[in-house]
Design a protein around this motif. Structure first.
Motif, mmCIF file in Angstrom:
data_model
loop_
_atom_site.group_PDB
_atom_site.id
_atom_site.type_symbol
_atom_site.label_atom_id
_atom_site.label_comp_id
_atom_site.label_asym_id
_atom_site.label_seq_id
_atom_site.Cartn_x
_atom_site.Cartn_y
_atom_site.Cartn_z
ATOM 1 N N ILE A 95 0.857 -1.182 0.000
ATOM 2 C CA ILE A 95 0.000 0.000 0.000
ATOM 3 C C ILE A 95 0.896 1.236 0.000
ATOM 4 C CG2 ILE A 95 -1.749 1.296 1.278
ATOM 5 C CD1 ILE A 95 -2.728 -1.337 2.440
ATOM 6 N N ALA A 96 0.652 2.114 -0.952
ATOM 7 C CA ALA A 96 1.501 3.297 -1.108
ATOM 8 C C ALA A 96 1.240 4.292 0.026
ATOM 9 C CB ALA A 96 1.237 3.948 -2.456
ATOM 10 N N THR A 97 2.294 4.712 0.668
ATOM 11 C CA THR A 97 2.180 5.717 1.730
ATOM 12 C C THR A 97 2.426 7.130 1.202
ATOM 13 O OG1 THR A 97 4.497 5.326 2.301
ATOM 14 C CG2 THR A 97 2.847 4.094 3.528
ATOM 15 N N THR A 98 3.110 7.197 0.054
ATOM 16 C CA THR A 98 3.318 8.476 -0.635
ATOM 17 C C THR A 98 3.277 8.201 -2.133
ATOM 18 O OG1 THR A 98 5.722 8.185 -0.674
ATOM 19 C CG2 THR A 98 4.797 9.368 1.217
ATOM 20 N N ASN A 99 3.238 9.254 -2.922
ATOM 21 C CA ASN A 99 3.320 9.071 -4.369
ATOM 22 C C ASN A 99 4.730 8.601 -4.734
ATOM 23 O OD1 ASN A 99 0.736 10.029 -4.516
ATOM 24 N ND2 ASN A 99 1.295 12.087 -5.237
ATOM 25 N N GLY A 100 4.838 7.660 -5.650
ATOM 26 C CA GLY A 100 6.152 7.207 -6.075
ATOM 27 C C GLY A 100 6.112 5.792 -6.614
ATOM 28 N N HIS A 101 7.271 5.290 -7.039
ATOM 29 C CA HIS A 101 7.389 3.932 -7.545
ATOM 30 C C HIS A 101 7.444 2.930 -6.388
ATOM 31 C CE1 HIS A 101 8.481 5.619 -11.546
ATOM 32 N NE2 HIS A 101 7.948 4.481 -11.959
ATOM 33 N N TYR A 102 6.692 1.847 -6.549
ATOM 34 C CA TYR A 102 6.687 0.779 -5.560
ATOM 35 C C TYR A 102 6.975 -0.556 -6.250
ATOM 36 C CZ TYR A 102 4.969 3.875 -1.916
ATOM 37 O OH TYR A 102 4.863 4.896 -0.996
ATOM 38 N N TYR A 103 7.670 -1.414 -5.524
ATOM 39 C CA TYR A 103 8.075 -2.719 -6.049
ATOM 40 C C TYR A 103 7.429 -3.807 -5.193
ATOM 41 C CZ TYR A 103 11.655 0.148 -8.289
ATOM 42 O OH TYR A 103 12.298 1.110 -9.022
ATOM 43 N N VAL A 104 6.847 -4.807 -5.844
ATOM 44 C CA VAL A 104 6.184 -5.898 -5.132
ATOM 45 C C VAL A 104 6.794 -7.225 -5.583
ATOM 46 C CG1 VAL A 104 4.004 -7.029 -4.564
ATOM 47 C CG2 VAL A 104 4.052 -4.571 -5.063
ATOM 48 N N PRO A 105 7.556 -7.923 -4.707
ATOM 49 C CA PRO A 105 8.116 -9.230 -5.052
ATOM 50 C C PRO A 105 7.307 -10.356 -4.395
ATOM 51 C CG PRO A 105 9.344 -8.316 -3.232
ATOM 52 C CD PRO A 105 8.212 -7.347 -3.519
ATOM 53 N N ALA A 106 7.369 -11.547 -4.998
ATOM 54 C CA ALA A 106 6.722 -12.735 -4.429
ATOM 55 C C ALA A 106 7.465 -13.973 -4.902
ATOM 56 C CB ALA A 106 5.252 -12.809 -4.834
ATOM 57 N N SER A 107 7.531 -14.984 -4.031
ATOM 58 C CA SER A 107 8.234 -16.225 -4.369
ATOM 59 C C SER A 107 7.446 -17.422 -3.873
ATOM 60 C CB SER A 107 9.632 -16.249 -3.740
ATOM 61 O OG SER A 107 10.428 -15.177 -4.189
ATOM 62 N N THR A 108 7.635 -18.570 -4.528
ATOM 63 C CA THR A 108 7.013 -19.808 -4.086
ATOM 64 C C THR A 108 7.690 -20.981 -4.775
ATOM 65 O OG1 THR A 108 4.888 -20.923 -3.730
ATOM 66 C CG2 THR A 108 5.229 -19.910 -5.885
ATOM 67 N N VAL A 109 7.290 -22.188 -4.374
ATOM 68 C CA VAL A 109 7.739 -23.422 -5.017
ATOM 69 C C VAL A 109 6.502 -24.212 -5.411
ATOM 70 C CG1 VAL A 109 8.961 -25.608 -4.711
ATOM 71 C CG2 VAL A 109 9.915 -23.512 -3.736
ATOM 72 N N VAL A 110 6.452 -24.686 -6.659
ATOM 73 C CA VAL A 110 5.298 -25.453 -7.135
ATOM 74 C C VAL A 110 5.781 -26.695 -7.886
ATOM 75 C CG1 VAL A 110 3.840 -23.410 -7.354
ATOM 76 C CG2 VAL A 110 5.152 -24.208 -9.325
ATOM 77 N N TYR A 111 4.898 -27.676 -7.988
ATOM 78 C CA TYR A 111 5.177 -28.847 -8.811
ATOM 79 C C TYR A 111 4.527 -28.640 -10.172
ATOM 80 C CZ TYR A 111 5.387 -33.553 -10.670
ATOM 81 O OH TYR A 111 5.640 -34.630 -11.488
ATOM 82 N N MET A 112 5.292 -28.917 -11.249
ATOM 83 C CA MET A 112 4.791 -28.802 -12.620
ATOM 84 C C MET A 112 4.857 -30.181 -13.259
ATOM 85 S SD MET A 112 4.373 -25.427 -12.734
ATOM 86 C CE MET A 112 4.317 -24.875 -14.445
ATOM 87 N N ASN A 113 3.763 -30.587 -13.935
ATOM 88 C CA ASN A 113 3.703 -31.953 -14.461
ATOM 89 C C ASN A 113 4.420 -32.138 -15.794
ATOM 90 O OD1 ASN A 113 1.969 -30.811 -16.357
ATOM 91 N ND2 ASN A 113 0.118 -31.761 -15.525
ATOM 92 N N GLY A 114 4.948 -31.070 -16.374
ATOM 93 C CA GLY A 114 5.711 -31.187 -17.613
ATOM 94 C C GLY A 114 4.865 -31.231 -18.865
ATOM 95 N N THR A 115 3.548 -31.139 -18.723
ATOM 96 C CA THR A 115 2.652 -31.152 -19.888
ATOM 97 C C THR A 115 1.679 -29.978 -19.826
ATOM 98 O OG1 THR A 115 1.207 -32.729 -18.717
ATOM 99 C CG2 THR A 115 2.831 -33.635 -20.254
ATOM 100 N N SER A 116 0.631 -30.104 -19.012
ATOM 101 C CA SER A 116 -0.448 -29.107 -19.027
ATOM 102 C C SER A 116 -0.276 -27.989 -18.007
ATOM 103 C CB SER A 116 -1.796 -29.798 -18.786
ATOM 104 O OG SER A 116 -1.785 -30.486 -17.540
ATOM 105 N N ASP A 117 0.554 -28.179 -16.991
ATOM 106 C CA ASP A 117 0.695 -27.155 -15.955
ATOM 107 C C ASP A 117 1.387 -25.905 -16.505
ATOM 108 O OD1 ASP A 117 -0.510 -28.727 -14.082
ATOM 109 O OD2 ASP A 117 1.340 -29.348 -13.086
ATOM 110 N N TYR A 118 0.867 -24.741 -16.117
ATOM 111 C CA TYR A 118 1.477 -23.479 -16.541
ATOM 112 C C TYR A 118 1.382 -22.453 -15.419
ATOM 113 C CZ TYR A 118 -3.320 -21.786 -17.252
ATOM 114 O OH TYR A 118 -4.638 -21.414 -17.058
#
Length: 282
Positions: free
Chosen positions: A229-252
């Motif tokens: 949530i911006a406390t003043t006017n300006g550029h803000y950066y939002v990072p996020a990370s996780t680990v998921v399993y991908m089946n190698g075919t249909s998962d995206y």
């Protein structure tokens, strides 16, 4: 469990010891049939893959087709994961046996010539090597995508907008080893199954009191999110990370931006500001 030693005067103990020894030396033992023909028999066996123990029943390999002239050396192999046996046909009149196919373990060489009518034990050379000390090979999947230095404009407020990730041509920091990032639909969709570490970041010029949210979705459902949530006017950066399993075919995986400003806005296009990374970890 007490250690066992071979004692010829104790038949019950010796029988137990022999059963243990047979378990060690007997897997996939190749030999002629009781009534020899153009097939060979493999005794039961087992394979350990990580923590998975696979028990394999006795198998029949063949029939082998002898050469019409001269001689040939064939090879019997088993799949290193399933233990399924198969034969690899050699080159006629060559003393060099055929190569061991990828993913297989050698069991035996089988000799035949134009006069062969049945495979006997003298034509079978045991070459079992059921333990491979070579490191396991893996297909690397490493991705770093961005907006290629161009702001993504027209991002409407109060709605989730797909971040149009692409791979910027060299020279840049973007990479796409394994070609898992599709620049047409802006999805990360690897062809190799496994667990993947994902990280994303977006940036936007915000006004006081508005919020900027990043979602990383798998198959359209939220895998992780982050919000500022911006406390003043300006550029803000939002990072996020996780680990998921991908089946190698249909998962995206897709990366989406959501903001609450009063008008349309733009996602910052600089590579350091907005980017997505992914790599297979297991």
């Amino acid at each position: 469990m007490a250690a066992q030693t071979f004692n010829p005067t104790d038949l019950s103990q010796s029988a137990a010891n022999w059963a243990v020894a047979q378990r060690i030396v007997g897997p996939f033992a190749p030999h002629a049939q009781v009534s020899p023909d153009l097939t060979i028999a493999l005794d039961p066996g087992y394979l350990l893959n990580g923590i998975t123990l696979t028990e394999v029943k006795a198998q029949v390999v063949g029939p082998f087709v002898p050469p019409t002239s001269g001689f040939r050396i064939d090879r019997v192999v088993v799949d290193r994961l399933t233990g399924t046996a198969s034969a690899v046909t050699g080159t006629p009149n060559s003393l060099q046996p055929p190569a061991i196919p990828t993913g297989m373990l050698p069991v035996a060489r089988v000799f035949s010539d134009e006069k062969t009518q049945a495979i006997e034990n003298r034509a079978i050379i045991d070459e079992r090597a059921l333990f491979d000390t070579a490191p396991a090979t893996s297909t690397p999947v490493i991705c770093r995508a961005s907006l290629a230095g161009i702001d993504q404009t027209g991002v409407a407020p109060n709605t989730s907008t797909l971040v149009n990730l692409v791979i910027q041509p060299s020279p840049s920091e973007d990479i796409n080893i394994g070609n898992a990032l599709n620049p047409t639909n802006h999805r990360f969709q690897p062809s190799v199954a496994g667990y993947y570490a994902l990280h994303g970041q977006i940036a936007m010029l915000m006004t006081t009191g508005s919020f900027l949210q990043l979602n990383i979705n798998k198959n359209g459902l939220g895998a992780t999110m982050a919000l500022v949530i911006a406390t003043t006017n300006g550029h803000y950066y939002v990072p996020a990370s996780t680990v998921v399993y991908m089946n190698g075919t249909s998962d995206y995986v897709e990366m989406l931006a959501h903001h609450s400003k009063s008008s349309t806005s733009a996602i910052a296009g600089q590579q350091f500001a907005t980017h997505f990374t992914a790599h297979r970890i297991g």
